[in-house]
Enzyme design. Sequence first.
Site, mmCIF file in Angstrom:
data_model
loop_
_atom_site.group_PDB
_atom_site.id
_atom_site.type_symbol
_atom_site.label_atom_id
_atom_site.label_comp_id
_atom_site.label_asym_id
_atom_site.label_seq_id
_atom_site.Cartn_x
_atom_site.Cartn_y
_atom_site.Cartn_z
ATOM 1 N N ILE A 537 0.802 -1.218 0.156
ATOM 2 C CA ILE A 537 -0.036 0.135 -0.021
ATOM 3 C C ILE A 537 0.796 1.278 0.171
ATOM 4 C CG2 ILE A 537 -2.053 -0.954 1.047
ATOM 5 C CD1 ILE A 537 -0.910 0.159 3.726
ATOM 6 N N ASP A 656 7.553 16.491 13.428
ATOM 7 C CA ASP A 656 7.193 16.696 12.000
ATOM 8 C C ASP A 656 5.667 16.341 11.883
ATOM 9 O OD1 ASP A 656 7.551 16.379 9.155
ATOM 10 O OD2 ASP A 656 8.472 14.408 9.050
#
Length: 893
Positions: A537, A656
């Site tokens: 994926i 982040d």
Amino acid sequence: MPGSGRPSPPPPRPPWVLLPSPALLLLLLLVLLPGGTLRSGLDSAVGSEVNLLDSRSVMGDLGWIAYPKNGWEEIGEVDENYAPIHTYQVCRVMEQSQNNWLLTSWISNRGASRIFIELKFTLRDCNSLPGGLGTCKETFNMYYFETDDEDGRNVKENQYIKIDTIAADESFTELDLGDRVMKLNTEVRDVGPLTKKGFYLAFQDVGACIALVSVRVYYKKCPEVIRNLAIFPDTITGADSSQLLEVLGSCVNHSVTDEPPRMHCSAEGEWLVPIGKCMCKAGYEEKNNTCQACQLGFFKDLPQSQRCTKCPPHSYTREEASTTCLCEEHYFRKDSDPPTMACTTPSPITNVKKGKVAKNSISLSWQEPDRPNGIILEYEIKYFEKDQETSYTIIKSKETKITADGLKPASVYVFQIRARTAAGYGGFSRRFEFETSPVSVAASSDQTQIPIIAVSVTVGVILLAVVIGFLLSGRRCGYSKAKQDPEEEKMHFHNGHIKLPGVRTYIDPHTYEDPNQAVHEFAKEIEASCISIERVIGAGEFGEVCSGRLKIPGKRELPVAIKTLKVGYTEKQRRDFLGEASIMGQFDHPNIIHLEGVVTKSKPVMIVTEYMENGSLDTFLKKNDGQFTVIQLVGMLRGIASGMKYLSDMGYVHRDLAARNILINSNLVCKVSDFGLSRILEDDPEAAYTTRGGKIPIRWTAPEAIAFRKFTSASDVWSYGIVMWEVVSYGERPYWEMTNQDVIKAVEEGYRLPSPMDCPAALYQLMLDCWQKDRNSRPKFDEIVCILDKLIRNPSSLKTLVNASSRVSNLLGEHSPLGNGVYRSVGEWLEAIKMGRYTEIFMENGYSSMDAVAQVTLEDLRRLGVTLVGHQKKIMNSLQEMKVQLVNGMVPL
Ligand code: AMP
């Protein structure tokens, strides 16, 4: 003759001179009509009276007929508004055998079966008439004739039914006319039951001197009324003067019947004897005869309750007209509790008793709280040495007693206890202080020095052992689990960040000399045979990301995501790869991606996490542009903020935070992910090297973190503001194609991203707050969660959007601050770049505003038929330039 006594009687005058002149009649009318209210037209309600005819309000010809012609005559006068005054007079008092008829026009009874006739007239006193006494009369007769249509006017006199003989009576108004006194009589008669649709009236004079000033015909009704929250309609009174009509009421909107409401309409048009009533249904209360919805924050649970009541403490409503209030998060109310009861957390424990005390341990017991608000799942006991609160221990126990051991002798310890139910934790009890026993110095008083020294040495050794033991047990700055009995769990905290129940401090896996030890401390080892990989994926930094299923014996099968470590990895890569699992494994929160476990004992090495069907948030939003309600978007943001609050409570700084690092599942639940170990962000393609060499995702990072690497939860809040902007703009790239250097410069100069399109003002304000230069002025994550919760609870607060004219992208129009290069229309822009030939195509395809044009991609251009590469470049470059200008003109704070 002056001074000769009584004045002589005035000379006789012809009778008509004695009648009031039209001007005088007008005066009479004005005097007699208080406020002119009776001057209303047909059908108007006078109180509870409805006029069928009012001769004074008919503007044109009345259409009445007199016969013989020399009998009744109309005085053709007008009032000050030039409206005709319909007054009929007759005064043939000197002549024998008078029979003068005045017939009205046809009067519809409009469904009424009993009507009233009010006459105002003057009647000359025969005594005042010289010589006419033999023939003069002081009465006249009133008749009616019923008919369904207007054909009955020509019927014979004897077909008319007599209503009454009308004479002047005491009810008159005296007017001093100088030499005479005029009497204006008012007489009212009623007729009924009427059986046809209408009737004529007739006035018969038999030799009197009369001026008929006005004729008013009306019926009575009980006017529409609201009584006891039931509406009773306009009801015409009954035919009989003593009749009471029973009328059924209908409940007003949002009300229900208690006992069927009924009232009675009297012949006089009055409502009498109300029986029964309606009640405002649950969620509504009575105000001014209506049922109004309970406002937000108020509720009404039963129709029988009178008023909406404020939500009890710690509960709220999501919508108006609420019948109950919902408990706030972590607050709780039993199903059997009435809705008026406050939502509470478990009640605090008050009764804590000291049991056995030894030099290293203290036993405690307590009673279950009086109102635990549900089944108590466990107790949490926090204790620490007095004045050493930063270093504390937590014991969890299912029983109402514990023994705290490993304590220092002769030291005071502070204990606090709280209970946990399904609703969460209750408040801590007050502090209880208990002291451990001193080290035994038995018989010290009469012993020699040697034993004392021996005891002292022993004590010293024991103390040293205790201290060393203590230090060793707490060596890893963080927590260690030490299972005692199965009913108890014990954790020690140092400089704890605990703010939430059950939240522990994050431990940097770097502090472990052997990273394998860290990963096994925080992550479960999974047998590779339990995992079945289904498909690839995505691509991670260390290898492929796949979806698959995890079936651990005895547990139900789960869909999972599997990150693999590619073959040929270095030892450092392995460490970094598993580092993420060591971090993730420490978290347990619904908005943090959940680690199922790791595979390290076989190859490939894998990290197994819960599966998030919709993948990363930025891609998902781009794919579903404009598809969600504001509430859904705020729900996503709330989830992210809640996950970040958990991380900041744990003392973990993400560094982040960006939409690409949020995963979203099929229920649109967002979870924070990407816990790279190094946090130098090698794996983030957005990260760029700064002048100091660090690699930082510039567009998402707070200025102080870019400038001097000050990464804190406050810098995470800045990034969160950027995530908000990404979410509301459905995955738009922050600062579009500006270079990183331009972004740093613009932000440093105080410019901020403009509001996304259709952004609720409250959300944009929160973004701006997150982008405060001073990091201490930014909201904390718990405040952000709280603000978003409030917005969700009160969706109307999201209806105010950022004013279109204040959105900078809209400033491309005539208010643009951009100076040169400002285009008022798409045509003007295309002309300016010599691409005017495409104006029509742009307009036809919906690119009719500069806002719309700003979204054009190269692919769109091709689709529009702009096939020449040179033209494509020209248009795209110009768009690019405009966007950069736009951002340079970003919102200055
Ligand atoms: P990462 O290396 O964590 O950035 O993952 C790379 C990509 O794999 C992500 O952008 C997602 O599209 C996908 N991915 C990672 N973790 C999951 C997960 N738990 N569920 C679904 N997709 C995932």
